[in-house]
Design a protein around this motif. Structure first.
Motif, PDB file in Angstrom:
ATOM      1  N   GLY A  16      14.188   3.996   0.902  1.00 32.16           N
ATOM      2  CA  GLY A  16      12.908   3.838   0.402  1.00 32.16           C
ATOM      3  C   GLY A  16      12.142   2.404   0.745  1.00 32.16           C
ATOM      4  N   THR A  18      11.393   0.020  -1.550  1.00 32.92           N
ATOM      5  CA  THR A  18      11.967  -1.149  -2.286  1.00 32.92           C
ATOM      6  C   THR A  18      13.184  -0.501  -3.419  1.00 32.92           C
ATOM      7  OG1 THR A  18      11.483  -2.733  -4.216  1.00 32.92           O
ATOM      8  CG2 THR A  18       9.992  -0.816  -4.411  1.00 32.92           C
ATOM      9  N   GLU A  19      14.106  -1.340  -3.838  1.00 37.15           N
ATOM     10  CA  GLU A  19      14.968  -0.770  -4.873  1.00 37.15           C
ATOM     11  C   GLU A  19      14.613  -1.405  -6.098  1.00 37.15           C
ATOM     12  OE1 GLU A  19      18.704  -2.230  -3.201  1.00 37.15           O
ATOM     13  OE2 GLU A  19      18.699  -0.781  -1.683  1.00 37.15           O
ATOM     14  N   LYS A  20      13.495  -2.157  -6.320  1.00 37.47           N
ATOM     15  CA  LYS A  20      13.176  -2.574  -7.730  1.00 37.47           C
ATOM     16  C   LYS A  20      12.703  -1.643  -8.712  1.00 37.47           C
ATOM     17  CE  LYS A  20      12.252  -7.372  -5.878  1.00 37.47           C
ATOM     18  NZ  LYS A  20      11.218  -8.473  -5.738  1.00 37.47           N
ATOM     19  N   PRO A  21      13.546  -1.338  -9.764  1.00 35.08           N
ATOM     20  CA  PRO A  21      12.813  -0.034 -10.422  1.00 35.08           C
ATOM     21  C   PRO A  21      11.451  -0.320 -11.041  1.00 35.08           C
ATOM     22  CG  PRO A  21      14.870  -1.246 -11.674  1.00 35.08           C
ATOM     23  CD  PRO A  21      14.612  -1.717 -10.101  1.00 35.08           C
ATOM     24  N   GLN A  24       8.591   0.948  -8.992  1.00 34.98           N
ATOM     25  CA  GLN A  24       8.653   2.180  -8.737  1.00 34.98           C
ATOM     26  C   GLN A  24       7.270   3.119  -8.978  1.00 34.98           C
ATOM     27  OE1 GLN A  24      11.015   3.596  -6.520  1.00 34.98           O
ATOM     28  NE2 GLN A  24      12.077   1.650  -6.462  1.00 34.98           N
ATOM     29  N   PHE A  28       4.432   4.271  -6.546  1.00 33.22           N
ATOM     30  CA  PHE A  28       4.103   5.796  -6.554  1.00 33.22           C
ATOM     31  C   PHE A  28       2.567   5.870  -6.955  1.00 33.22           C
ATOM     32  CE2 PHE A  28       3.594   9.732  -9.027  1.00 33.22           C
ATOM     33  CZ  PHE A  28       3.838  10.679  -8.083  1.00 33.22           C
ATOM     34  N   ASN A  84      10.680   9.403  -3.083  1.00 33.92           N
ATOM     35  CA  ASN A  84      11.511   8.379  -3.282  1.00 33.92           C
ATOM     36  C   ASN A  84      11.490   7.551  -4.616  1.00 33.92           C
ATOM     37  OD1 ASN A  84      13.891   6.960  -1.606  1.00 33.92           O
ATOM     38  ND2 ASN A  84      12.618   5.310  -2.296  1.00 33.92           N
ATOM     39  N   PHE A  85      10.023   7.592  -4.831  1.00 28.68           N
ATOM     40  CA  PHE A  85       9.655   6.534  -6.049  1.00 28.68           C
ATOM     41  C   PHE A  85      10.009   7.374  -7.351  1.00 28.68           C
ATOM     42  CE2 PHE A  85       6.301   5.061  -2.953  1.00 28.68           C
ATOM     43  CZ  PHE A  85       7.063   3.732  -2.896  1.00 28.68           C
ATOM     44  N   GLU A  88      16.145   9.600  -7.950  1.00 29.20           N
ATOM     45  CA  GLU A  88      17.215   8.572  -7.930  1.00 29.20           C
ATOM     46  C   GLU A  88      17.959   8.558  -6.345  1.00 29.20           C
ATOM     47  OE1 GLU A  88      21.571   7.242  -9.661  1.00 29.20           O
ATOM     48  OE2 GLU A  88      20.551   8.973 -10.620  1.00 29.20           O
ATOM     49  N   ASN A  90      16.725  10.113  -2.554  1.00 27.03           N
ATOM     50  CA  ASN A  90      15.813  10.957  -1.702  1.00 27.03           C
ATOM     51  C   ASN A  90      16.435  11.272  -0.614  1.00 27.03           C
ATOM     52  OD1 ASN A  90      13.445  12.288  -0.577  1.00 27.03           O
ATOM     53  ND2 ASN A  90      12.633  10.098  -0.177  1.00 27.03           N
ATOM     54  N   TYR A 177      11.698   4.307   4.350  1.00 29.10           N
ATOM     55  CA  TYR A 177      11.249   5.201   3.591  1.00 29.10           C
ATOM     56  C   TYR A 177      10.924   6.506   4.431  1.00 29.10           C
ATOM     57  CZ  TYR A 177       6.786   3.276   5.155  1.00 29.10           C
ATOM     58  OH  TYR A 177       5.676   2.659   6.198  1.00 29.10           O
TER      59      TYR A 177
END
Length: 316
Positions: A16, A18-21, A24, A28, A84-85, A88, A90, A177
């Motif tokens: 994706g 970014t991995e920063k929750p 997300q 999105f 992906n957003f 958990e 994708n 992504y």
């Protein structure tokens, strides 16, 4: 290295953007909005050109092709990106990944060459106006568009064919992504020398050849404009090409940054940012650039809106 020691890869996981929750949901909503506007803008442009006989000219024939390409390659990328957003993991299957790669390359190469064709059209219109109808006949325009798609077809087939020979035996996580060439090659445990050589050669051709064609066209256009004595004539000629120059700069700038350098020079995070421009931003900007900066399109759009409002008020 013996291929018998490796398990067959059946699926990948897209890391994706970014991995920063905390980002997300925001991303999105942003990219969902971008995709909706992209679809509406490009479909609107195609419909507007198709409905208005005033826009049935070579310039707008190529513009409708550009809108179709933008619509298609944003659809190849953005929906899977949105998944992906909100998930958990994708997961994308190997056949789906190769299919996405094929159509992405097909449409991205086609985009570059249709921009070159549009520059040639402007060159003929401004530098050789008396020969325009003969030079840019319906048959010529049709063949130019066919050649654009042929270039995309050849490039996509060669790149994907080379990728199908790669043995994947490392981590299944694609640090991107979508399924792009460099991130996939990073997962290979077989030699990628041929793949990278083909990638560099075809990228150089598909970026530099159209760029040189565009540059040559606009050098001739500017020289021709400078010979125009009236201010009004110069202004009209410049406005005709300014929208195209802006679209070309954004597209080729981001594409060249991504593909015209060895894979170890730029970090994948930089590549992600660069690829966002030509996979999501360019498709939304093109209809805005060509509608807001184009007098003919604005006139036709205003007439269409007025006609609809008149019919609506009449029904009331």
């Amino acid at each position: 290295m013996a291929t018998g020691n490796h398990s067959i890869v059946t699926e990948f996981i897209l890391a994706g953007l970014t991995e920063k929750p905390e980002l997300q949901l925001l991303l999105f909503l942003f990219f969902l909005g971008v995709y909706v506007v992209t679809v509406m803008g490009n479909l609107g442009m195609i419909t507007l050109i198709g409905l208005s006989s005033h826009l049935h000219t070579p310039m707008y024939y190529f513009l409708s092709s550009l809108s179709f390409i933008d619509l298609c390659y944003s659809t190849v990328i953005i929906p899977k990106m949105l998944v992906n957003f909100v998930t958990e993991k994708n997961i994308i299957s190997y056949p789906e990944c190769m299919t996405q790669l094929y159509f992405f390359i097909f449409f991205i190469i086609s985009e570059g060459h249709i921009l070159a064709v549009m520059a040639y059209d402007r060159y003929v219109a401004i530098c050789k106006p008396l020969l325009y109808n003969v030079t840019m006949s319906y048959q010529v325009c049709s063949w130019l568009v066919v050649e654009v798609y042929m270039m995309g077809l050849i490039g996509a087939t060669v790149h994907t064919g080379c990728m199908l020979t790669v043995v994947f035996c490392k981590d299944k996580i694609i640090n991107h992504y979508f399924c792009d060439l460099f991130p996939l090659l990073e997962l290979s445990c077989s030699s990628t020398y041929i793949n990278e050589l083909v990638l560099l050669c075809l990228s150089a051709f598909n970026i530099l050849a159209p760029t040189l064609a565009i540059f040559g066209s606009y050098v001739s256009i500017i020289a021709s404009i400078l010979r125009i004595h009236s201010t009004e004539g110069r202004s009209k000629a410049f406005s005709t090409g300014s929208s195209h120059i802006l679209a070309v700069t954004i597209f080729y700038g981001s594409a060249a940054f991504m593909y015209l350098q060895p894979s170890n020079v730029s970090s994948m995070e930089q590549s992600k940012v660069s690829s966002v421009f030509y996979t999501t931003i360019v498709p939304i900007l093109n209809p805005l650039i060509y509608s807001l900066r184009n007098k003919d399109v604005k006139v036709v759009l205003n007439k269409l809106i007025e006609k609809r409002l008149f019919c609506f008020s009449k029904d009331l």
